[in-house]
Design a protein around this motif. Structure first.
Motif, short mmCIF file in Angstrom:
data_model
loop_
_atom_site.label_atom_id
_atom_site.label_comp_id
_atom_site.label_asym_id
_atom_site.label_seq_id
_atom_site.Cartn_x
_atom_site.Cartn_y
_atom_site.Cartn_z
N HIS A 67 0.83 -1.21 0.00
CA HIS A 67 0.00 0.00 0.00
C HIS A 67 0.87 1.26 0.00
CE1 HIS A 67 -3.93 -1.83 0.29
NE2 HIS A 67 -3.53 -2.61 1.27
N TRP A 71 0.39 3.65 -3.37
CA TRP A 71 -0.33 4.92 -3.23
C TRP A 71 0.60 6.12 -3.05
CZ3 TRP A 71 -3.83 2.63 -5.36
CH2 TRP A 71 -4.40 1.44 -4.91
N ALA A 96 -3.59 8.00 -0.74
CA ALA A 96 -3.67 7.82 -2.18
C ALA A 96 -4.33 9.02 -2.86
CB ALA A 96 -4.45 6.54 -2.50
N VAL A 101 -3.83 9.86 -6.81
CA VAL A 101 -4.30 8.61 -7.41
C VAL A 101 -5.74 8.79 -7.89
CG1 VAL A 101 -4.84 6.17 -6.98
CG2 VAL A 101 -2.76 7.19 -6.01
N LYS A 276 -5.07 0.19 -9.63
CA LYS A 276 -5.01 1.63 -9.86
C LYS A 276 -5.74 1.91 -11.18
CE LYS A 276 -1.28 3.55 -8.27
NZ LYS A 276 0.16 3.85 -8.17
#
Length: 337
Positions: A67, A71, A96, A101, A276
């Motif tokens: 993670h 992110w 994120a 993101v 993503k």
């Protein structure tokens, strides 16, 4: 002067083009959970063999590490998918979004149980979650107060347990398995013990609990050499090493698929990966990889991943997961609260 300006513009354009070319890639990059790693690796190998796309690169970084890497931003230099043996945290989701993101797609693809295993030739342990808590906690209750954990042998915790030294090879801080151990065992058990005053998750650091890295196969190797040692990892590693190690019975239930999927086995959890969204189309094959992963031949009742330890989702849930993926349904912050 015009010729010089034109030359400069061409040079700048070439640098930009070269930079863009260097940053582009045709190979999917995946990071994250050591528990999910065997399943993702199987799919990746099948994907590389049966499609026009190259085999994805997969790194076992732990759920937390995955993670963190994924992110960090939305650029093509960051991973496309992160595997996770727990759900993404609110703090990770917010990070994120703060880092630009543009959309996260959550995919839950099966169940897993956390196993406490030992050598097949050793006595099989029958444990409660309280037993496990008192073995791994940094502090334990004495006369209504918390003191530094003094327990060196299992029978000091529970006289029904063997006189074996407490030596537990467990997941490191970056691991989703460690997060699940804290949530499903330590928090759950400590809530029933007044001296803890609620949820307690501090793990001892006196050598009884040894963080063993993200390679669970190394833990298995240690268990085969030391009959007193206990290892903590996902069910798939128990399944792969039948005949060498055995899983402890926890609160009356063995780590078996039917008990894990029903929730009767008290230390069971869902498995995830996160895509993503903005990288779909930018890195070739992401959509095809996920399609293969979610196919019946992979995660179905008779799928390949079941053969290596995955506990399949119910049929209705599998269909729901596929529909969400087909619609590219984005995870929302409100879903995590």
């Amino acid at each position: 002067m015009k010729r010089l300006l034109k030359s400069m513009l061409i040079a700048v354009a070439m640098v930009v083009f070269a930079s863009s070319f260097a940053s582009a890639r045709d190979q999917i990059r995946i990071v994250g959970s050591s528990t999910v790693y065997p399943f993702a690796s199987y799919v990746a190998e099948e994907f590389g063999t049966t499609t026009k796309y190259p085999t994805p690169v997969i790194e076992s970084t732990g759920s937390g590490g995955g993670h963190k890497l994924t992110w960090a931003g939305d650029g093509i230099d960051t991973p496309d998918i992160t595997n996770s043996s727990r759900r993404i945290k609110v703090s990770e989701f917010k990070r994120a979004m703060e880092n630009g993101v543009d959309g996260i797609i959550e995919v839950v693809f099966g169940y897993d149980g956390i196993v406490l295993a030992n050598n097949e030739k050793a006595e099989r342990l029958k444990l409660s979650r309280e037993d496990i808590l008192l073995a791994v906690a940094a502090e334990v209750p004495k006369n209504g107060k918390l003191v530094k954990n003094p327990y060196e042998y299992w029978d000091e915790i529970n006289s029904d347990l063997p006189h074996n030294k407490i030596l537990i090879y467990g997941p490191p801080t970056s691991s989703g398995t460690r997060d699940a151990l804290k949530e499903l065992v330590m928090e759950a058990a400590s809530e029933e013990i007044p001296a803890y005053g609620g949820e307690y998750t501090k793990i001892r650091q006196d050598g009884a609990y040894v963080p063993a890295g993200e390679n669970d196969n190394l833990i298995v190797q240690r268990l085969t050499k030391d009959p007193d040692a206990i290892g903590i990892f996902g069910y798939s590693f128990l399944e792969e090493n039948q005949g060498r190690i055995q899983g402890a019975i926890i609160e009356g239930y063995e780590p078996k698929p039917e008990y894990i999927s029903s929730g009767k086995y008290p230390v069971s959890r869902s498995l995830y990966f996160y895509v993503k969204k903005d990288h779909i189309g930018k890195v070739p094959g992401i959509d095809a990889y996920v399609d293969l992963f979610l196919s019946e031949k992979m995660i179905g009742e008779y799928g390949y991943l079941k053969n290596i330890g995955l506990i399949p989702l119910p049929k209705e849930k599998r269909e729901e997961v596929r529909k969400n993926w087909e619609n590219r349904k984005e995870l929302q912050l409100s879903d995590l609260k």
